[in-house]
Write an enzyme that holds these catalytic residues in place. Structure first.
Site, mmCIF file in Angstrom:
data_model
loop_
_atom_site.group_PDB
_atom_site.id
_atom_site.type_symbol
_atom_site.label_atom_id
_atom_site.label_comp_id
_atom_site.label_asym_id
_atom_site.label_seq_id
_atom_site.Cartn_x
_atom_site.Cartn_y
_atom_site.Cartn_z
ATOM 1 N NE ARG A 121 2.634 2.531 -2.635
ATOM 2 C CZ ARG A 121 2.703 2.066 -1.389
ATOM 3 N NH1 ARG A 121 2.454 0.795 -1.126
ATOM 4 N NH2 ARG A 121 3.009 2.864 -0.390
ATOM 5 C CE LYS A 167 1.909 -0.917 5.024
ATOM 6 N NZ LYS A 167 1.960 -0.209 3.732
ATOM 7 C CG ASN A 180 6.562 3.678 -1.539
ATOM 8 O OD1 ASN A 180 7.190 2.715 -1.978
ATOM 9 N ND2 ASN A 180 6.319 4.756 -2.260
ATOM 10 N N PRO A 197 -0.144 5.136 6.514
ATOM 11 C CG PRO A 197 -2.214 4.547 7.355
ATOM 12 C CD PRO A 197 -1.560 5.185 6.173
ATOM 13 C CD GLU A 198 5.811 3.122 5.572
ATOM 14 O OE1 GLU A 198 6.574 2.169 5.771
ATOM 15 O OE2 GLU A 198 6.009 3.970 4.686
#
Length: 268
Positions: A255, A51, A174, A2-3
């Protein structure tokens, strides 16, 4: 994963399924809400903040403290999802052991999978959960100048890490981090102070998220065909779409990041 646009889309799904409905039942499978029963509560609206998903409800008579407006807050992080089903439909999105919340209404059943930070708070206290976030790229109060100010306040941080920090701007994950930096020709390891056009970078991030709002396939290339939706994200060792150099993948902070070493030269 999810973004901001995915969470925005999820909020719209729940809005269509539940807004205005009186709940006929609820089931919470997390310790802090295990005894909570929302039967008879009315869903006012579903909204997103970065988010975070905010389902705003009205209690029929108000809990013991007399407040009637409450918010069911959930954070999707990387694995979370909400799905809406027609009553009687099989819940097939994820394994049953990942279910954390179930909300039933006469016309729909909303099922939350792998949700994080699930909490029920007075709506007046929402800011205690999301007040730390930076401007929401898809929110009605989007403020690019404030986003730039927050980013610039940490000049020595890498731009790759700064874009993911939701306290700077809310909604970039990301995928968009990698794609924005490629399109701007910026190495993810560039310090914020060395980014040549920070406002331009922020503006591009907002445009990319907004372009994918309302659809589930995220594309930064303009193509919705499988394997053609990104420039660098998820394309390790594949040729750069611009120059043919092999795309690289490496850890940055907590990340991974994808980038083209030729198109995104490092800056000091």
């Amino acid at each position: 994963m999810p973004e901001g646009d995915t969470v925005w889309n999820t909020a719209r799904v729940l809005q269509r399924a539940l807004a205005g409905a009186r709940l006929t039942g609820s089931d919470f499978r997390v310790p802090r809400l295990a005894a909570t029963d929302l039967t008879g509560w009315t869903v006012r609206e579903s909204a997103s903040r970065g988010k975070h998903l905010l389902l705003r409800l009205t209690a029929p008579d108000g809990p013991a403290d007399g407040r009637r407006d409450w918010t069911l807050h959930s954070h999707l992080r990387m694995e979370g999802a909400w799905r809406a089903y027609v009553p009687g439909e099989r819940w097939a999105a994820r394994p049953a052991h990942l279910i954390r919340a179930v909300l039933r209404s006469p016309g729909a059943v909303a099922v939350g999978y792998h949700l994080h930070e699930l909490a029920l708070v007075p709506t007046a206290e929402e800011e205690s959960l999301v007040g730390h976030l930076g401007p929401d790229l898809l929110g009605p109060d989007w403020d690019p100048d404030e986003a730039v100010r927050r980013l610039a306040a940490h000049p020595d941080k890498t731009i790759g890490e700064a874009l993911l920090d939701q306290r700077n701007l809310a909604g970039v994950g990301n995928l968009y981090k990698c794609e924005v930096l490629f399109l701007r020709g910026i190495s993810p390891w560039t310090p914020v102070r060395a980014v040549p056009d920070l406002p331009g970078t922020v503006a591009l991030a907002q445009r990319l998220l907004a372009a994918n709002r309302g659809r589930w396939t995220q594309s930064t290339t303009g193509s919705l065909h499988r394997g053609q939706t990104s420039y660098v994200y998820g394309r390790r060792a594949q040729p750069c779409r611009r120059c043919g150099t092999a795309i690289r993948k490496e850890e940055l902070g907590e990340r991974v990041t994808y980038w083209c070493p030729a198109c995104q030269p490092e800056r000091s």
